[in-house]
Design a protein around this motif. Structure first.
Motif, PDB file in Angstrom:
ATOM      1  N   ASP A  42      -4.516  -7.279   8.987  1.00 12.60           N
ATOM      2  CA  ASP A  42      -3.233  -7.708   8.409  1.00 12.60           C
ATOM      3  C   ASP A  42      -3.192  -9.187   8.008  1.00 12.60           C
ATOM      4  O   ASP A  42      -2.104  -9.759   7.895  1.00 12.60           O
ATOM      5  N   SER A  81      -4.718   0.146   7.622  1.00 11.44           N
ATOM      6  CA  SER A  81      -5.979  -0.022   8.337  1.00 11.44           C
ATOM      7  C   SER A  81      -6.931   1.171   8.309  1.00 11.44           C
ATOM      8  O   SER A  81      -8.086   1.049   7.872  1.00 11.44           O
ATOM      9  N   LYS A 134     -11.318  -3.698  16.941  1.00 10.22           N
ATOM     10  CA  LYS A 134     -10.426  -2.582  16.620  1.00 10.22           C
ATOM     11  C   LYS A 134     -11.203  -1.447  15.953  1.00 10.22           C
ATOM     12  O   LYS A 134     -11.921  -1.663  14.985  1.00 10.22           O
ATOM     13  N   HIS A 278      -2.711  -8.552  13.938  1.00  9.26           N
ATOM     14  CA  HIS A 278      -1.822  -7.385  14.019  1.00  9.26           C
ATOM     15  C   HIS A 278      -0.793  -7.570  15.151  1.00  9.26           C
ATOM     16  O   HIS A 278      -1.006  -8.374  16.052  1.00  9.26           O
ATOM     17  N   ASP A 330      -8.375  -6.135   6.448  1.00  9.90           N
ATOM     18  CA  ASP A 330      -8.268  -4.694   6.176  1.00  9.90           C
ATOM     19  C   ASP A 330      -7.117  -4.331   5.251  1.00  9.90           C
ATOM     20  O   ASP A 330      -7.098  -3.248   4.665  1.00  9.90           O
ATOM     21  N   ASN A 331      -6.137  -5.205   5.144  1.00 12.08           N
ATOM     22  CA  ASN A 331      -4.994  -4.988   4.245  1.00 12.08           C
ATOM     23  C   ASN A 331      -4.169  -6.266   4.222  1.00 12.08           C
ATOM     24  O   ASN A 331      -4.454  -7.208   4.969  1.00 12.08           O
ATOM     25  N   LYS A 360       1.304  -5.717   2.999  1.00 13.02           N
ATOM     26  CA  LYS A 360       0.820  -4.502   3.657  1.00 13.02           C
ATOM     27  C   LYS A 360       1.653  -3.297   3.197  1.00 13.02           C
ATOM     28  O   LYS A 360       2.858  -3.441   2.992  1.00 13.02           O
TER      29      LYS A 360
HETATM   30 CA    CA Z   1      -4.220  -3.594   9.236  1.00 10.71          CA
END
Ligand code: CA
Ligand code: NG6
Length: 509
Positions: A42, A81, A134, A278, A330-331, A360
């Motif tokens: 994030d 994600s 993660k 996150h 990831d985003n 996001k």
């Molecule tokens: Ca994410």
């Protein structure tokens, strides 16, 4: 079938599947670098100082950018994600496969055991492969992971030789680490139970016991309380195994550093997927309050620290000239993602997505255009590039770099873009597909950005993010309008037609 000399050179031949043993008359020395892929969670395009943030300072990421190549047109594949990670590791767009949406903490494995992945490709090339951080790609067979026994269908079954992971996310139970196949610190007398369908009797929840909370949810996140924070999902047991949020970055960074130390003499691939930034954002006390932006800003500082620890380790072990380090996300960013952590109140003038619209979950570029820095001393010329790059191409690019072949059907969306990655040439990619949370696709080609028409829900109100959804087709000129403000679809029907056809071709491929 490989040898490595003191400077970390593997003797082999690029383009040949297996490495040739040293002494072969055709041999050519090819420097095969260690690969460290640092995957933030994030982190927004505007969240680090080398991408324009002023309110927060990220000296380590900035140093990496100073030493390496900073991409301004690099994309993850999805605005959340699980699908981004799926595409990254498999080389196949997640939207081609059902069941790749944001995974529950008790989801079964989304990547089938034995499937070709970035890790299996590199392991075939002779690398030791580690996943730290993660996971969020499910664990266990269809019947679910055995939290109290051997956890199968995990990273070890798709090409990693070591893992130390959070099963899902920081805000989803079970709140434990998994090392290889076992929950770390679990005692036989205190088994874990995980449930996503109903409450586990006797376990306090955010909903019923708000007096026990140190961080209050703003939406969702009102189930089992662990470490004073209520999560998504219910769990009981495993008291000795529960993580302490304040220590997650230290724990994961420590594991990443020891993986590097342990493998310094062999080629290694480290996928280091941080929990930062996150939710829940609960940085260690040495970062708490330091950014002036509340826990979200403090988590950025903590992430930057993690990046610095990795860089220092690589330098200390004299691996800098033989290690490629990539930092990306990831985003895109979100400010309030479910906890009242003052991120909204203390944001000030900071723009987490920089000049981009949305964030996001969104179909606008804020959802998927991400920071991307690649550094490899002596091999990647430092600078900035606006070549198009997609994370889905990392798998094939790494295969190219290490002389491996990628099965075309399995990894059909991944194409080597090694020259662009190394700053040695123009991008082989002339379009980018973006995937928003509602399943809709967008396409970027020749600086045009086309967003498919969809439901007209323009705002994801609970997170206060513009969705990018519109009932009409949208077309933006990213070169002149990076903020996707002026919809030019009406005036350019031919371009809309061309991009619609291309998006459908890609989808049906
Ligand atoms: Ca994410
Ligand atoms: C959402 C969660 C959000 C976050 C996201 C996944 C609620 C209300 N919101 O459903 O907090 O966990 O899923 O984020 O539960 S991701 O970065 O892992 O995709």
């Amino acid at each position: 079938m490989k040898t490595q000399n003191s400077t970390g050179m593997i003797t082999g031949i690029l383009g040949v599947v297996s490495l040739i043993p040293s002494g072969c008359s055709h041999e050519k020395k090819v420097p095969v670098p260690n690969i460290i892929l640092i995957y933030a969670d994030d982190l927004g395009y505007g969240d680090v100082s080398c991408y324009g943030a002023n309110a927060v300072s990220t000296p380590n990421i900035d140093l990496l950018a100073f030493r390496g190549l900073r991409f301004t047109n690099a994309y993850c594949t999805s605005a959340t994600s699980t699908p981004s990670r799926y595409s990254l590791l498999t080389g196949e767009y997640a939207w081609r496969k059902s069941g790749t949406g944001v995974a529950r903490g008790n989801a079964s494995a989304i990547i089938d055991p034995g499937r070709t992945t970035m890790a299996s490709v590199l392991r075939n090339a002779g690398y030791t492969t580690g996943a730290v951080g993660k996971w969020h790609l499910g664990l266990g067979p269809a019947s679910g992971a055995d939290w109290n026994g051997d956890i199968t269908n995990g990273p070890l079954d798709i090409g990693f030789s070591y893992n130390y992971i959070l099963p899902a996310t920081g805000d989803r139970v079970p709140c434990v680490y998994v090392e290889n196949r076992r929950v770390v610190g679990l005692e036989e007398s205190d088994p874990i139970e995980v449930n996503y369908d109903e409450k586990i009797p006797g376990m306090p929840t955010g909903k019923d016991n708000p007096e026990l909370l140190k961080m209050v949810p703003s939406h969702g996140h009102d189930m089992t309380i662990v470490n004073g924070i209520s999560r998504i999902g219910w769990m009981s047991g495993g008291k000795n195994a529960l993580w302490v949020d304040e220590n997650i970055a230290d724990t994961l960074t420590g594991k990443a550093v020891s993986f590097i130390e342990k493998n310094k003499d062999n080629p290694f691939f480290l996928y280091f997927a941080t929990h930062d930034i996150h939710v829940p954002r609960v940085p260690h006390p040495r970062f708490a309050g330091k950014s002036g932006m509340g826990p979200r800003g403090d988590a950025i500082l903590e992430f930057d620290w993690s990046v610095g620890e990795i860089m220092k380790t690589v330098d200390r072990l004299n691996l800098t000239e033989n290690t490629i380090i990539i930092v990306t996300s990831d985003n895109g960013p979100v400010v309030d993602d479910g906890y009242r952590d003052q991120a909204v109140e203390l944001l000030g003038n900071h723009k987490p997505a920089g000049p981009l619209r949305g964030g996001k979950y969104s179909a606008f570029d804020g959802g998927t255009r991400v920071i991307f820095i690649a550094s490899w001393k002596g091999k990647i010329q430092p600078g900035r590039t606006n070549e198009l790059f997609s994370q889905v191409d990392l798998l094939a690019s790494f295969a190219d770099l290490t002389g491996q072949k990628v099965p075309e059907t399995e990894c059909r969306d991944s194409h080597s873009n090694l020259n662009a990655l190394l700053g040695k040439g123009t991008s082989t990619r002339d379009w980018i597909v973006e995937h928003a949370v509602n399943g809709r696709l967008s396409l970027i080609k020749n600086n045009w950005k086309y967003i498919e028409p969809g439901p007209g829900d323009r705002l994801y109100a609970h997170v206060n993010i513009e969705s990018g959804n519109d009932t009409l087709p949208q077309l933006y000129n990213l070169k002149e309008d990076i903020g996707e403000k002026t919809n030019l679809a009406k005036d350019n029907p031919l371009i809309v037609k061309e991009l619609t056809e291309l998006i459908n071709n890609i989808r049906n491929n």
